[in-house]
Scaffold this motif. Structure first.
Motif, short mmCIF file in Angstrom:
data_model
loop_
_atom_site.label_atom_id
_atom_site.label_comp_id
_atom_site.label_asym_id
_atom_site.label_seq_id
_atom_site.Cartn_x
_atom_site.Cartn_y
_atom_site.Cartn_z
N GLN A 257 -91.85 -12.26 -23.98
CA GLN A 257 -91.67 -13.46 -23.15
C GLN A 257 -91.12 -14.61 -23.99
O GLN A 257 -90.21 -15.32 -23.57
N SER A 258 -91.64 -14.77 -25.19
CA SER A 258 -91.18 -15.83 -26.09
C SER A 258 -89.71 -15.63 -26.46
O SER A 258 -88.93 -16.59 -26.49
N ALA A 259 -89.33 -14.39 -26.74
CA ALA A 259 -87.93 -14.10 -27.08
C ALA A 259 -87.01 -14.44 -25.91
O ALA A 259 -85.95 -15.05 -26.10
N LEU A 260 -87.41 -14.08 -24.70
CA LEU A 260 -86.60 -14.38 -23.52
C LEU A 260 -86.51 -15.90 -23.30
O LEU A 260 -85.45 -16.41 -22.94
N GLU A 261 -87.62 -16.61 -23.54
CA GLU A 261 -87.60 -18.06 -23.40
C GLU A 261 -86.71 -18.72 -24.45
O GLU A 261 -86.15 -19.79 -24.22
N ASP A 262 -86.58 -18.05 -25.61
CA ASP A 262 -85.72 -18.57 -26.68
C ASP A 262 -84.26 -18.20 -26.49
O ASP A 262 -83.43 -18.51 -27.35
N GLY A 263 -83.95 -17.50 -25.39
CA GLY A 263 -82.56 -17.22 -25.07
C GLY A 263 -82.06 -15.84 -25.43
O GLY A 263 -80.86 -15.57 -25.33
#
Length: 104
Positions: free
Chosen positions: A13-19
Protein backbone atom coordinates in the motif's frame (compact mmCIF):
# COMPACT_ATOMS: atom_id res chain seq x y z
CA UNK A 1 8.04 -6.53 -1.01
CA UNK A 2 9.20 -9.82 -2.43
CA UNK A 3 9.10 -11.77 0.82
CA UNK A 4 5.61 -12.67 2.03
CA UNK A 5 5.21 -11.48 5.63
CA UNK A 6 2.40 -10.31 7.86
CA UNK A 7 3.35 -6.69 7.08
CA UNK A 8 3.83 -6.97 3.31
CA UNK A 9 0.37 -5.62 2.52
CA UNK A 10 1.23 -2.39 4.34
CA UNK A 11 4.45 -2.12 2.33
CA UNK A 12 2.52 -2.71 -0.90
CA UNK A 13 0.00 0.00 0.00
CA UNK A 14 2.84 2.39 0.86
CA UNK A 15 4.57 1.68 -2.46
CA UNK A 16 1.36 2.37 -4.38
CA UNK A 17 0.82 5.60 -2.41
CA UNK A 18 4.38 6.61 -3.32
CA UNK A 19 3.54 6.26 -7.00
CA UNK A 20 4.82 2.80 -7.88
CA UNK A 21 3.04 1.28 -10.85
CA UNK A 22 0.79 -1.74 -10.53
CA UNK A 23 3.05 -3.58 -12.98
CA UNK A 24 6.19 -2.94 -10.89
CA UNK A 25 4.51 -4.09 -7.67
CA UNK A 26 3.14 -7.15 -9.47
CA UNK A 27 6.61 -8.06 -10.77
CA UNK A 28 8.03 -7.96 -7.25
CA UNK A 29 5.16 -9.55 -5.34
CA UNK A 30 3.25 -11.67 -7.89
CA UNK A 31 0.05 -10.29 -6.31
CA UNK A 32 -2.86 -10.30 -8.76
CA UNK A 33 -2.98 -7.02 -10.75
CA UNK A 34 -6.76 -6.78 -10.21
CA UNK A 35 -6.25 -6.72 -6.43
CA UNK A 36 -3.38 -4.24 -6.80
CA UNK A 37 -5.63 -1.97 -8.88
CA UNK A 38 -8.13 -1.89 -6.01
CA UNK A 39 -5.35 -0.96 -3.58
CA UNK A 40 -4.15 1.71 -6.05
CA UNK A 41 -7.67 3.23 -6.09
CA UNK A 42 -7.60 3.45 -2.29
CA UNK A 43 -4.12 4.99 -2.43
CA UNK A 44 -5.29 7.57 -4.98
CA UNK A 45 -8.30 8.54 -2.86
CA UNK A 46 -6.17 8.81 0.26
CA UNK A 47 -3.65 11.01 -1.56
CA UNK A 48 -6.49 13.19 -2.89
CA UNK A 49 -7.67 13.73 0.69
CA UNK A 50 -4.18 14.58 1.91
CA UNK A 51 -3.43 16.97 -0.96
CA UNK A 52 -6.88 18.58 -1.05
CA UNK A 53 -6.13 21.51 1.22
CA UNK A 54 -9.30 20.96 3.21
CA UNK A 55 -12.69 19.30 3.25
CA UNK A 56 -14.43 22.06 1.25
CA UNK A 57 -11.87 21.78 -1.55
CA UNK A 58 -11.95 17.98 -1.45
CA UNK A 59 -15.71 17.81 -1.82
CA UNK A 60 -15.96 20.74 -4.23
CA UNK A 61 -19.12 21.50 -6.19
CA UNK A 62 -20.43 17.94 -6.13
CA UNK A 63 -20.04 17.41 -2.39
CA UNK A 64 -22.67 14.73 -1.83
CA UNK A 65 -21.44 12.55 -4.68
CA UNK A 66 -17.80 12.85 -3.64
CA UNK A 67 -18.61 12.06 -0.01
CA UNK A 68 -20.67 9.08 -1.17
CA UNK A 69 -17.74 7.86 -3.27
CA UNK A 70 -15.38 8.01 -0.30
CA UNK A 71 -17.86 6.14 1.88
CA UNK A 72 -18.61 3.49 -0.77
CA UNK A 73 -14.88 2.88 -1.06
CA UNK A 74 -14.65 2.09 2.62
CA UNK A 75 -13.38 5.33 4.12
CA UNK A 76 -14.63 5.89 7.64
CA UNK A 77 -15.42 9.36 8.97
CA UNK A 78 -12.31 9.00 11.15
CA UNK A 79 -10.11 8.23 8.13
CA UNK A 80 -11.49 11.16 6.14
CA UNK A 81 -10.81 13.41 9.13
CA UNK A 82 -7.29 12.03 9.54
CA UNK A 83 -6.36 12.46 5.87
CA UNK A 84 -8.04 15.82 5.24
CA UNK A 85 -6.07 18.80 6.53
CA UNK A 86 -7.68 21.61 8.50
CA UNK A 87 -10.92 19.97 9.67
CA UNK A 88 -12.37 19.65 13.14
CA UNK A 89 -12.16 15.87 13.34
CA UNK A 90 -14.39 12.86 13.01
CA UNK A 91 -17.49 14.54 14.51
CA UNK A 92 -17.23 17.37 11.97
CA UNK A 93 -16.92 14.92 9.07
CA UNK A 94 -19.94 12.97 10.35
CA UNK A 95 -21.97 16.19 10.63
CA UNK A 96 -21.06 17.27 7.09
CA UNK A 97 -21.78 13.79 5.73
CA UNK A 98 -25.22 13.67 7.35
CA UNK A 99 -26.04 17.19 6.18
CA UNK A 100 -25.26 16.02 2.63
CA UNK A 101 -27.70 13.12 3.05
CA UNK A 102 -24.97 10.48 2.89
CA UNK A 103 -25.96 7.91 5.49
CA UNK A 104 -24.81 4.31 5.92
Amino acid sequence: LQTPTDTRLFAVQSALEDGWSIEKVHELTKIDPWFLSKLKNIASMRNACIQSGGLDKLLGDNAAERMRTLKLNGFSDRQIAKYTPGNSGEAHIRSVRKSLGVVP
